[in-house]
Design a protein around this motif. Structure first.
Motif, mmCIF file in Angstrom:
data_model
loop_
_atom_site.group_PDB
_atom_site.id
_atom_site.type_symbol
_atom_site.label_atom_id
_atom_site.label_comp_id
_atom_site.label_asym_id
_atom_site.label_seq_id
_atom_site.Cartn_x
_atom_site.Cartn_y
_atom_site.Cartn_z
ATOM 1 N N SER A 150 0.848 -1.194 0.000
ATOM 2 C CA SER A 150 0.000 0.000 0.000
ATOM 3 C C SER A 150 0.882 1.241 0.000
ATOM 4 O O SER A 150 2.057 1.181 0.364
ATOM 5 N N HIS A 151 0.307 2.349 -0.407
ATOM 6 C CA HIS A 151 1.044 3.614 -0.365
ATOM 7 C C HIS A 151 0.044 4.760 -0.377
ATOM 8 O O HIS A 151 -1.062 4.648 -0.904
ATOM 9 N N HIS A 152 0.436 5.865 0.217
ATOM 10 C CA HIS A 152 -0.390 7.060 0.173
ATOM 11 C C HIS A 152 0.449 8.285 0.533
ATOM 12 O O HIS A 152 1.487 8.166 1.194
ATOM 13 N N PRO A 153 0.017 9.469 0.095
ATOM 14 C CA PRO A 153 0.735 10.690 0.444
ATOM 15 C C PRO A 153 0.296 11.214 1.801
ATOM 16 O O PRO A 153 -0.842 11.005 2.233
ATOM 17 N N LEU A 154 1.193 11.899 2.468
ATOM 18 C CA LEU A 154 0.887 12.592 3.713
ATOM 19 C C LEU A 154 0.969 14.088 3.432
ATOM 20 O O LEU A 154 2.053 14.624 3.183
ATOM 21 N N ARG A 155 -0.162 14.763 3.445
ATOM 22 C CA ARG A 155 -0.205 16.187 3.149
ATOM 23 C C ARG A 155 0.283 16.990 4.359
ATOM 24 O O ARG A 155 -0.096 16.714 5.499
ATOM 25 N N VAL A 156 1.128 17.958 4.099
ATOM 26 C CA VAL A 156 1.657 18.846 5.146
ATOM 27 C C VAL A 156 0.879 20.149 5.076
ATOM 28 O O VAL A 156 0.939 20.870 4.076
ATOM 29 N N ASP A 157 0.134 20.454 6.139
ATOM 30 C CA ASP A 157 -0.622 21.711 6.170
ATOM 31 C C ASP A 157 0.352 22.881 6.290
ATOM 32 O O ASP A 157 1.115 22.962 7.257
ATOM 33 N N PRO A 158 0.331 23.810 5.335
ATOM 34 C CA PRO A 158 1.303 24.916 5.378
ATOM 35 C C PRO A 158 0.994 25.918 6.487
ATOM 36 O O PRO A 158 -0.169 26.177 6.800
ATOM 37 N N LEU A 159 2.043 26.452 7.071
ATOM 38 C CA LEU A 159 1.906 27.535 8.035
ATOM 39 C C LEU A 159 1.543 28.826 7.286
ATOM 40 O O LEU A 159 1.701 28.906 6.061
ATOM 41 N N PRO A 160 1.077 29.871 7.995
ATOM 42 C CA PRO A 160 0.711 31.119 7.312
ATOM 43 C C PRO A 160 1.854 31.713 6.481
ATOM 44 O O PRO A 160 1.610 32.325 5.437
ATOM 45 N N SER A 161 3.091 31.518 6.916
ATOM 46 C CA SER A 161 4.244 32.083 6.200
ATOM 47 C C SER A 161 4.820 31.142 5.151
ATOM 48 O O SER A 161 5.858 31.433 4.551
ATOM 49 N N MET A 162 4.164 30.038 4.900
ATOM 50 C CA MET A 162 4.745 28.936 4.140
ATOM 51 C C MET A 162 3.897 28.640 2.919
ATOM 52 O O MET A 162 2.677 28.532 2.997
ATOM 53 N N ARG A 163 4.543 28.498 1.778
ATOM 54 C CA ARG A 163 3.785 28.117 0.593
ATOM 55 C C ARG A 163 3.619 26.595 0.575
ATOM 56 O O ARG A 163 4.379 25.876 1.252
ATOM 57 N N PRO A 164 2.657 26.061 -0.189
ATOM 58 C CA PRO A 164 2.446 24.605 -0.209
ATOM 59 C C PRO A 164 3.731 23.864 -0.548
ATOM 60 O O PRO A 164 4.503 24.287 -1.410
ATOM 61 N N ARG A 166 5.979 19.826 -0.629
ATOM 62 C CA ARG A 166 5.843 18.452 -1.102
ATOM 63 C C ARG A 166 5.163 17.563 -0.062
ATOM 64 O O ARG A 166 5.418 17.677 1.140
ATOM 65 N N ASP A 167 4.307 16.659 -0.529
ATOM 66 C CA ASP A 167 3.766 15.621 0.337
ATOM 67 C C ASP A 167 4.890 14.682 0.761
ATOM 68 O O ASP A 167 5.898 14.527 0.057
ATOM 69 N N ILE A 168 4.707 14.039 1.901
ATOM 70 C CA ILE A 168 5.558 12.921 2.306
ATOM 71 C C ILE A 168 4.968 11.651 1.702
ATOM 72 O O ILE A 168 3.753 11.442 1.743
ATOM 73 N N LEU A 169 5.794 10.823 1.118
ATOM 74 C CA LEU A 169 5.323 9.560 0.543
ATOM 75 C C LEU A 169 5.500 8.443 1.567
ATOM 76 O O LEU A 169 6.598 8.237 2.087
ATOM 77 N N TYR A 170 4.397 7.735 1.840
ATOM 78 C CA TYR A 170 4.460 6.554 2.704
ATOM 79 C C TYR A 170 4.210 5.309 1.855
ATOM 80 O O TYR A 170 3.256 5.277 1.056
ATOM 81 N N VAL A 171 5.061 4.297 2.017
ATOM 82 C CA VAL A 171 4.914 3.034 1.276
ATOM 83 C C VAL A 171 5.127 1.876 2.245
ATOM 84 O O VAL A 171 6.120 1.841 2.980
#
Length: 337
Positions: A150-164, A166-171
């Motif tokens: 199995s695999h899926h991305p882990l989305r990182v919620d950006p801070l107010p000062s941070m642009r979107p 890369r997701d973390i990849l979990y496998v």
């Protein structure tokens, strides 16, 4: 008489072009498992994605990224993976490879199916992140030694000062020696200043550790590998958080076999350091064998400003340089009973 480089070229040619039922020249020892992490530096195709800021990497962009330049980059990266897997003319390709700075699915398809690496028969999974430039992370794997469950991305919620970012990849994968849980990370850069951007990388660590905590709640002593470009050094706060959580950096001094001339995966203003790291859970530590920065001479070029050698880049800004990447591959070997 043939020199080492000529012999190595012959080996690579034989590996990729002879019809053979085996995917490697040198068969791995029983129980061995090899991991590689590699920031391949801007592996973009030459087509514009209207949803991403990738116009630099188009034929009319700053980098004059033509179809031919793109394919030369693909073959350079595939060749560098083979060079990094060769020791004294014995070829041992990694079972899994964590890649940073790959643009999309078409790039990975070309790398695994149409480049010089096609004979290795790698499969892959990757993320589709909200990163504004459109770069992602991926995991290449040998299906005979690592079966992707199995695999899926882990989305990182950006801070107010941070642009979107890369997701973390979990496998999760099955091997002959038990299941492995693999995370591939490419944390936000230091552009704008290390101190100012430090919270951005800490946000990535928070998301990563949250996933690892959840995994440890449902599985006893999971075997975990975390690798990638963290844009931080071992002594920085973000990586100290991983160590405090019980993960062991097997790419740190004391574990890492280093050359006197190459003391990291990256060189900035004449100083070697490692932004690339491999961490493992304590349950994997008894099986760890060695780690090293792979630095064959073909992946290096003279540092004319500061002296010594540095990674041989494919581009220097908009100027074609003919090399590989501004990072060197990081390799870790394991031996299971």
């Amino acid at each position: 008489m043939l020199n080492r480089k000529s012999l190595l070229d012959i080996l690579i040619t034989l590996f990729f072009f002879l019809v053979t039922p085996t995917p490697a020249i040198s068969q791995p020892m029983a129980g061995s498992f090899r991991v590689m992490e590699y920031n391949v530096e801007n592996l973009f195709d030459s087509d514009h994605d209207s949803l991403k800021m990738d116009t630099q990497f188009t034929p009319d962009g700053d980098y004059h990224w033509t179809h031919g330049r793109y394919w030369r980059k693909l073959n350079a990266i595939s060749r560098s993976i083979v060079l990094a897997s060769t020791d004294s003319l014995t070829l041992r390709l990694p079972d899994i490879i964590g890649l940073c700075e790959v643009e999309n699915d078409s790039v990975l398809t070309a790398l695994t199916r149409r480049s010089l690496l096609r004979g290795a028969r790698y499969e892959y999974v990757m993320t589709a992140s909200p990163d504004l430039r459109g770069i992602d992370v991926a995991l290449l794997y040998q299906p005979m030694t690592f079966r992707c469950i199995s695999h899926h991305p882990l989305r990182v919620d950006p801070l107010p000062s941070m642009r979107p970012t890369r997701d973390i990849l979990y496998v999760k994968g099955e091997t002959l020696y038990g299941d492995l849980h693999v995370y591939v990370v490419h944390a936000p850069s230091r552009s704008g200043g290390e101190k100012l951007t430090r919270p951005h990388r800490m946000a990535v660590m928070t998301r990563l550790l949250s996933s690892i905590d959840s995994l440890c709640c449902v599985e006893t002593s999971p075997r975990i590998i975390v690798m990638g470009d963290f844009n931080d050094y071992s002594s920085d706060k973000s990586l100290r958080r991983l160590s405090a959580a019980g993960l062991v950096e097997v790419s740190a001094p004391g574990y890492l076999t280093a050359s006197p001339d190459v003391r990291g995966t990256y060189r900035y203003q004449g100083v070697w350091g490692s932004l690339d790291h491999i961490f493992i859970s304590s349950s994997l530590l008894p099986f760890f064998s060695r780690s090293h920065v792979s630095a064959p001479s073909e992946l290096l070029e003279p540092d004319t400003r500061y002296g010594g050698m540095k990674p041989f880049r494919y581009m220097r800004g908009p100027i074609y340089n003919g090399g590989y990447s501004d990072h060197l591959p990081l390799v870790a070997d394991f031996m299971f009973p």
